[in-house]
Design a protein around this motif. Structure first.
Motif, PDB file in Angstrom:
ATOM      1  N   ILE A 190      -1.978   5.428   3.447  1.00  0.00           N
ATOM      2  CA  ILE A 190      -3.394   5.139   3.675  1.00  0.00           C
ATOM      3  C   ILE A 190      -3.847   5.826   4.955  1.00  0.00           C
ATOM      4  CG2 ILE A 190      -5.123   3.324   3.888  1.00  0.00           C
ATOM      5  CD1 ILE A 190      -3.569   3.175   1.289  1.00  0.00           C
ATOM      6  N   GLY A 245      -4.661   7.283   0.086  1.00  0.00           N
ATOM      7  CA  GLY A 245      -5.489   6.101  -0.001  1.00  0.00           C
ATOM      8  C   GLY A 245      -6.411   5.954   1.191  1.00  0.00           C
ATOM      9  N   GLN A 246      -7.450   5.144   1.012  1.00  0.00           N
ATOM     10  CA  GLN A 246      -8.377   4.772   2.072  1.00  0.00           C
ATOM     11  C   GLN A 246      -8.360   3.245   2.200  1.00  0.00           C
ATOM     12  OE1 GLN A 246      -9.961   6.981   3.976  1.00  0.00           O
ATOM     13  NE2 GLN A 246      -9.099   8.705   2.816  1.00  0.00           N
ATOM     14  N   ALA A 284      -0.329  -0.764  -4.432  1.00  0.00           N
ATOM     15  CA  ALA A 284      -1.638  -0.109  -4.480  1.00  0.00           C
ATOM     16  C   ALA A 284      -1.481   1.252  -3.816  1.00  0.00           C
ATOM     17  CB  ALA A 284      -2.684  -0.955  -3.780  1.00  0.00           C
ATOM     18  N   SER A 285      -1.040   2.213  -4.600  1.00  0.00           N
ATOM     19  CA  SER A 285      -0.700   3.529  -4.044  1.00  0.00           C
ATOM     20  C   SER A 285      -1.341   4.682  -4.791  1.00  0.00           C
ATOM     21  CB  SER A 285       0.826   3.717  -4.051  1.00  0.00           C
ATOM     22  OG  SER A 285       1.302   3.847  -5.381  1.00  0.00           O
ATOM     23  N   GLY A 286      -2.160   4.383  -5.787  1.00  0.00           N
ATOM     24  CA  GLY A 286      -2.739   5.453  -6.583  1.00  0.00           C
ATOM     25  C   GLY A 286      -1.740   6.158  -7.478  1.00  0.00           C
ATOM     26  N   PRO A 320       0.824  -1.210   0.000  1.00  0.00           N
ATOM     27  CA  PRO A 320       0.000   0.000   0.000  1.00  0.00           C
ATOM     28  C   PRO A 320       0.860   1.262   0.000  1.00  0.00           C
ATOM     29  CG  PRO A 320      -0.680  -1.540   1.721  1.00  0.00           C
ATOM     30  CD  PRO A 320       0.660  -1.992   1.227  1.00  0.00           C
ATOM     31  N   ASP A 355     -10.587   1.100   1.863  1.00  0.00           N
ATOM     32  CA  ASP A 355     -11.325   0.442   0.780  1.00  0.00           C
ATOM     33  C   ASP A 355     -10.497   0.296  -0.487  1.00  0.00           C
ATOM     34  OD1 ASP A 355     -13.600  -0.004   2.238  1.00  0.00           O
ATOM     35  OD2 ASP A 355     -14.678   1.745   1.483  1.00  0.00           O
ATOM     36  N   ASP A 356      -9.405   1.046  -0.586  1.00  0.00           N
ATOM     37  CA  ASP A 356      -8.542   0.937  -1.753  1.00  0.00           C
ATOM     38  C   ASP A 356      -7.632  -0.285  -1.687  1.00  0.00           C
ATOM     39  OD1 ASP A 356      -9.427   3.396  -2.936  1.00  0.00           O
ATOM     40  OD2 ASP A 356      -8.153   4.493  -1.518  1.00  0.00           O
ATOM     41  N   ILE A 357      -7.526  -0.918  -0.518  1.00  0.00           N
ATOM     42  CA  ILE A 357      -6.541  -1.977  -0.321  1.00  0.00           C
ATOM     43  C   ILE A 357      -7.171  -3.351  -0.114  1.00  0.00           C
ATOM     44  CG2 ILE A 357      -4.552  -2.721   1.043  1.00  0.00           C
ATOM     45  CD1 ILE A 357      -4.159  -0.096  -0.521  1.00  0.00           C
TER      46      ILE A 357
END
Length: 254
Positions: A192, A221-222, A248-250, A189, A224-226
């Motif tokens: 977050i 991030g939130q 998963a870092s946008g 991530p 829910d993104d992970i």
């Protein structure tokens, strides 16, 4: 409820990304055993939430940094599997439990270093090792890392170094467990907004703005993104993905 559902063990599943992952797994029809260190009431609430979605679930106490406690934990885990699922094995191990310490390299203490190592590397190494007899063939392992292994922020040298070790370990796990059909991947991530590390990002608008400014998608991030990314790795659709680091870092620090 049939006994054919897959079962995932999520360490540190009572809050934050672990909680979100547990919910995402449930949405994919996977039952969940989650561990907690102290937050029993929170863990029980997550179990109730999962059960309300039609899944079977259980919560178990575990200090992920105390390797001496692992044998007793595995004995209890075996009992829970038999009592709740009438099974001797589970299918997915999510090594999520963790905490953060923000300290400059020059002043990080040996005590801080050891506490991070015990949870984030040594604990993961030996808990996974001890889980192998209970982990079903053709199952999977997802280790949690961090974007900080690719980019750097001051104060995270020890934490990021432990996660770098996890990323290397993931490849070795995948290589050695491949003959059993067990896939092993790592999710990294970005920043977050949770209570991780004292909730500094979540509570600091200026820091949120900075993270947004260095992220392609323009925000921190939130959870829910992970969780969905982790859960997806526990599905047949990603069954040919193995030994991979998935960030998963946008699009942070591109």
């Amino acid at each position: 409820m049939t006994t054919s559902a897959k079962i995932a063990l999520v360490t540190g599943g009572s809050r934050g990304l672990g909680h979100n992952t547990a919910l995402a797994l449930a949405r994919k029809g996977i039952d969940v055993i989650l561990t907690y260190r102290k937050e029993k009431e929170q863990a029980d609430a997550v179990v109730a939430d999962l059960e309300s979605q039609g899944r079977k679930a259980a919560a178990m106490q575990l200090d992920a940094g105390d390797t001496a406690s692992f044998d007793a934990f595995l004995a209890r885990l075996s009992d829970v599997l038999k009592q709740t699922w009438n099974r001797d094995t589970f299918d997915y191990l999510i090594n999520n439990a963790g905490f953060g310490i923000n300290a400059p390299f020059a002043s990080t203490t040996e005590e801080q270093f050891d506490s991070l190592m015990n949870v984030h590397f040594k604990g993961v190494y030996f808990l996974t090792q001890k889980c192998l007899p209970l982990l079903a063939d053709n199952g999977g392992i997802v280790n949690l890392s961090t974007g900080l292994t690719r980019f750097s922020f001051e104060g995270s040298s020890a934490y990021a170094a432990m996660k770098g070790a996890i990323e290397v370990l993931t490849k070795y796990m995948a290589k050695e467990l491949g003959p059993r059909g067990i896939r092993v991947n790592v999710v990294a991530p970005g920043a977050i907004a949770t209570d991780f590390g004292g909730g500094r990002l979540k509570a600091t608008p200026a820091l949120q703005a900075h993270i947004g400014s260095v992220t392609a998608l323009g925000r921190p991030g939130q959870p829910d993104d992970i969780g969905g990314v982790v859960a997806a790795l526990c599905t047949d659709e990603l069954g040919w993905v193995n030994a991979q680091r998935i960030e998963a870092s946008g699009g942070m620090m591109l």
